[in-house]
Every structure is written in structure tokens, then in C-alpha cells.
Write a protein that holds these residues in place. Structure first.
Motif, short mmCIF file in Angstrom:
data_model
loop_
_atom_site.label_atom_id
_atom_site.label_comp_id
_atom_site.label_asym_id
_atom_site.label_seq_id
_atom_site.Cartn_x
_atom_site.Cartn_y
_atom_site.Cartn_z
N UNK A 175 0.83 -1.20 0.00
CA UNK A 175 0.00 0.00 0.00
C UNK A 175 0.87 1.26 0.00
N UNK A 176 1.96 1.23 0.77
CA UNK A 176 2.87 2.39 0.83
C UNK A 176 3.55 2.59 -0.52
N UNK A 177 4.06 1.51 -1.12
CA UNK A 177 4.76 1.60 -2.40
C UNK A 177 3.82 2.09 -3.51
N UNK A 178 2.58 1.67 -3.44
CA UNK A 178 1.60 2.07 -4.46
C UNK A 178 1.41 3.58 -4.50
N UNK A 179 1.66 4.25 -3.36
CA UNK A 179 1.49 5.70 -3.30
C UNK A 179 2.76 6.46 -3.68
N UNK A 224 9.90 -1.83 -21.23
CA UNK A 224 8.56 -2.06 -21.76
C UNK A 224 7.49 -1.52 -20.80
N UNK A 225 7.70 -1.71 -19.49
CA UNK A 225 6.71 -1.27 -18.51
C UNK A 225 6.70 0.24 -18.34
N UNK A 226 7.86 0.87 -18.46
CA UNK A 226 7.95 2.32 -18.30
C UNK A 226 8.96 2.86 -19.32
N UNK A 227 8.49 3.29 -20.48
CA UNK A 227 9.41 3.76 -21.54
C UNK A 227 10.26 4.96 -21.14
N UNK A 228 9.82 5.73 -20.15
CA UNK A 228 10.53 6.96 -19.78
C UNK A 228 11.48 6.80 -18.60
N UNK A 229 11.56 5.63 -18.03
CA UNK A 229 12.39 5.44 -16.83
C UNK A 229 13.87 5.50 -17.20
N UNK A 259 6.83 -3.03 -7.26
CA UNK A 259 7.68 -1.91 -6.86
C UNK A 259 7.21 -0.59 -7.47
N UNK A 260 6.07 -0.63 -8.14
CA UNK A 260 5.45 0.56 -8.75
C UNK A 260 6.38 1.19 -9.79
N UNK A 261 6.88 0.35 -10.70
CA UNK A 261 7.84 0.83 -11.69
C UNK A 261 7.24 1.86 -12.64
N UNK A 262 5.94 1.81 -12.84
CA UNK A 262 5.32 2.76 -13.77
C UNK A 262 5.35 4.19 -13.26
N UNK A 263 5.52 4.36 -11.94
CA UNK A 263 5.61 5.70 -11.35
C UNK A 263 7.05 6.05 -10.94
N UNK A 264 8.00 5.13 -11.14
CA UNK A 264 9.38 5.37 -10.73
C UNK A 264 10.10 6.24 -11.75
N UNK A 265 11.11 6.99 -11.29
CA UNK A 265 11.88 7.82 -12.22
C UNK A 265 13.18 7.16 -12.64
N UNK A 266 13.65 6.17 -11.87
CA UNK A 266 14.93 5.54 -12.22
C UNK A 266 14.97 4.11 -11.70
N UNK A 267 15.75 3.29 -12.36
CA UNK A 267 15.97 1.90 -11.98
C UNK A 267 17.46 1.63 -11.96
N UNK A 268 17.96 1.13 -10.84
CA UNK A 268 19.37 0.76 -10.72
C UNK A 268 19.45 -0.75 -10.57
#
Length: 337
Positions: free
Chosen positions: A104-108, A198-203, A171-180
Motif C-alpha cells: 500500500x505504501x509503495x503504491x502511493x 517495456x513497462x515504463x518507456x521513460x524510466x 515496486x510501482x515501476x510505472x511511477x518510478x523515475x529511475x531503476x538501478x
């Protein structure tokens, strides 16, 4: 494992117990012509092995059914009791509830960073993000690696494998700004990069590479930057001998020195409207400005070092500033929206 998977065994146990009672009640009602409550009573005393007297003596067919029902329910009752024990007394239910709260926390969360792997490289990544107080979600598949990881308002952790799409979505990748991606397996890193893109083209994706031959493959998979820690470590050791003062200066502006200086970036798209007409000189002359503007990035010209003082601020620029944490904080509070 997802919460639904963890609850599956409990749901199976409850369903099997219900079907067992339904079969017993139906059998006693049809064979012995018991009323519903009498049949249910027989099922309870038979399943629990209490051994109370029957409601009335059973026929031969009823005894045969009762023998079959007792033998079948020995296994069912053992399965149900072991399942309930694991959930109630071994903390399984508590772990499921805790994971539900984390989800629930991660979703926000929005504009956070996702870190894959909590090995040596992943640990150092998390340490730096902790120091900068940047929100992030850690994904680690080995539970023992997370024993010393403490969640707080800036960071959360997921026990799972990042190669699975559902783990990245959790991990709510669609709202994340970066992936390490800090995993040691290059093949897995390529797969995670492909899935994340594929899940987040702008990450923005930063990925570790253990082998030089994997670097191009990871870039083709969609990574923005590929890092080879072993190569960087070797270069750093050589620089310590050949150019020690440069390394010392880099450590200084990285916040690793006692002076706690650091470099930061300021996107002028976030600057307050009333000061957009100012120049770099105006900012530097402000007595409250205790940071140095050492460069800026222009959309067309790239990085401009030691910019002219009469350079006008514009939304297509990114300022590179140097100062202490406190000074940079005051600068952002005064000039940014």
C-alpha cells in the motif's frame, strides 16, 4: 512470492475442511436419516476424535461410511492444523499483513528509485540514497540479505526476483523515475532492462555489467547507462597513485570529505516564475546564496563549464551547483517552486 500465493495454502485448507464437513453431513443425512444438526454433530465429534457416543446406533452401511470418513479426515485434519499453526503461531499471517502494508505504501510512491539487488554494489547504492534521503524501493530475492535492512519513510523493501514482471510492478515501476540494476548476472540484467523499458518507456535505467562483452547488449536492451564496477575500481586505484590530489578533490565534492560538500543539479523548469528573468550573476551576488554555480547544461550546446555571469536563466538549462547540504537546501527553498 505474492500475497495471493501465500494465502493460497490457507484458502485450500479452509476449503478442504468445508468440503469434508459437507460430505459428512450429507452422508449421515442420506444413510442414517439424521437431521442436519445431528449430522453436523457427528461430523464434529468424528473429525476432532473426541469419541462421544453417536446420536443413535449406526447401521452397517453407516459404520462403513464412518470408517471411511474417519480415515480420510485424519489426513485432512492434520493438514488443516499444520496450516493454521504456521499462520497463527509461526508469524506467517503477520508477514502477509506486513507485506500488504508495504504494498500500500509503495503504491502511493511517485518519482522514486528502484534498486535491484542488495549485494556489495546494491548495498553501497542504498547507502548513498540513504545519505541523500532519496525515496527508493529495494528488490532482493534472498531473505537473509534483508535481515539488517530497516524500512522507513524513505525506503521500502520487497522480497522477490526482479526478473519477474509482477515484482517490478509491485515496486510501482510505472511511477518510478529511475531503476538501478546491481545484480551480478549479466543475462538477468539484460532481461530486467528489457522488461523495465517495456513497462515504463521513460524510466532512466542504470545497469551493472560484469563482462565487457555484455555492455553493448545491455545498452541495446534499453539501459541509459552501463557501469562496470571492477573497471571503475581499477581506474580509481591507479588515479590514487598517479593523480592523488584530483581524487581527493573529487571525494571532496562528492560529500565524502569532512567538509561535506556536494554537487547537485537544479532544473530551471522548477524555478520560481518571478526570478526567471535573472542571470547567473544575480544569483551569485545574492548574499543568501552560499553555493557556486560551476556549470550548466544547455539543450543544444551541452555542458558549459564556468559559465559567463551574464548568462540568462531559461527553462531549457540545468544548473550544476556546489555547496554544503545546508547551503544547497536553502538555495532550493528560496529559488525553486
Amino acid at each position: 512470492m505474492k500475497i495471493q500465493g501465500k494465502l493460497k495454502r490457507l484458502l485450500i485448507a479452509i476449503t478442504v475442511l468445508f468440503l469434508s464437513f459437507a460430505t459428512g453431513v450429507a452422508g449421515f443425512m442420506l444413510i442414517e436419516d439424521y437431521q442436519f444438526f445431528d449430522a453436523l454433530y457427528m461430523c464434529v465429534i468424528t473429525t476432532s476424535t473426541i469419541g462421544y457416543q453417536e446420536v443413535r446406533p449406526l447401521s452397517d452401511v453407516g459404520r462403513a461410511f464412518n470408517i471411511f470418513y474417519i480415515l480420510t479426515n485424519l489426513a485432512i485434519f492434520a493438514f488443516v492444523i499444520s496450516t493454521l499453526t504456521s499462520y497463527l503461531f509461526e508469524g506467517e499471517l503477520q508477514r502477509i499483513f506486513k507485506r500488504y502494508q508495504i504494498r500500500k505504501i509503495i503504491k502511493k510512491m511517485k518519482n522514486h528509485i528502484i534498486v535491484c539487488g542488495y549485494g556489495r554494489n546494491g548495498f553501497n547504492v542504498c547507502q548513498e540514497l540513504d545519505r541523500l534521503k532519496i525515496p527508493y524501493v529495494l528488490i532482493e530475492k534472498v531473505e537473509s540479505h534483508l535481515q539488517n535492512f530497516r524500512v522507513d519513510k524513505y525506503k521500502q523493501a520487497i522480497l522477490g526476483d526482479a526478473i519477474h514482471e509482477e515484482t517490478l510492478l509491485e515496486a510501482n515501476i510505472k511511477e518510478a523515475k529511475a531503476l538501478i540494476i546491481a545484480l551480478p548476472n549479466d543475462a538477468n540484467n539484460v532481461f530486467i532492462t528489457l522488461t523495465a523499458r517495456e513497462l515504463n518507456p521513460n524510466i532512466f535505467i542504470v545497469c551493472r555489467s560484469s563482462e565487457p562483452s555484455s555492455e553493448k547488449k545491455i545498452y541495446r536492451a534499453g539501459a541509459n547507462k552501463v557501469i562496470m564496477p571492477e573497471a571503475l575500481g581499477g581506474i580509481h586505484m591507479a588515479q590514487l597513485v598517479v593523480k592523488p590530489y584530483i581524487v581527493e578533490f573529487v571525494d571532496l565534492i562528492s560529500g565524502l570529505d569532512e567538509m561535506k560538500l556536494k554537487l547537485d543539479e537544479v532544473r530551471l523548469t522548477e524555478i520560481k516564475p518571478e526570478i526567471k528573468h535573472l542571470s547567473i550573476k544575480d544569483l551569485q551576488n545574492d548574499i543568501d546564496c552560499e553555493v557556486n554555480i560551476i556549470a550548466f547544461k544547455d539543450k543544444e550546446k551541452g555542458f558549459i563549464l564556468n559559465p559567463r555571469s551574464d548568462t540568462q536563466l531559461s527553462e531549457d538549462k540545468v544548473l550544476i551547483i556546489l555547496g554544503t547540504n545546508e547551503a544547497i537546501g536553502r538555495f532550493k527553498q528560496k529559488y525553486l517552486q
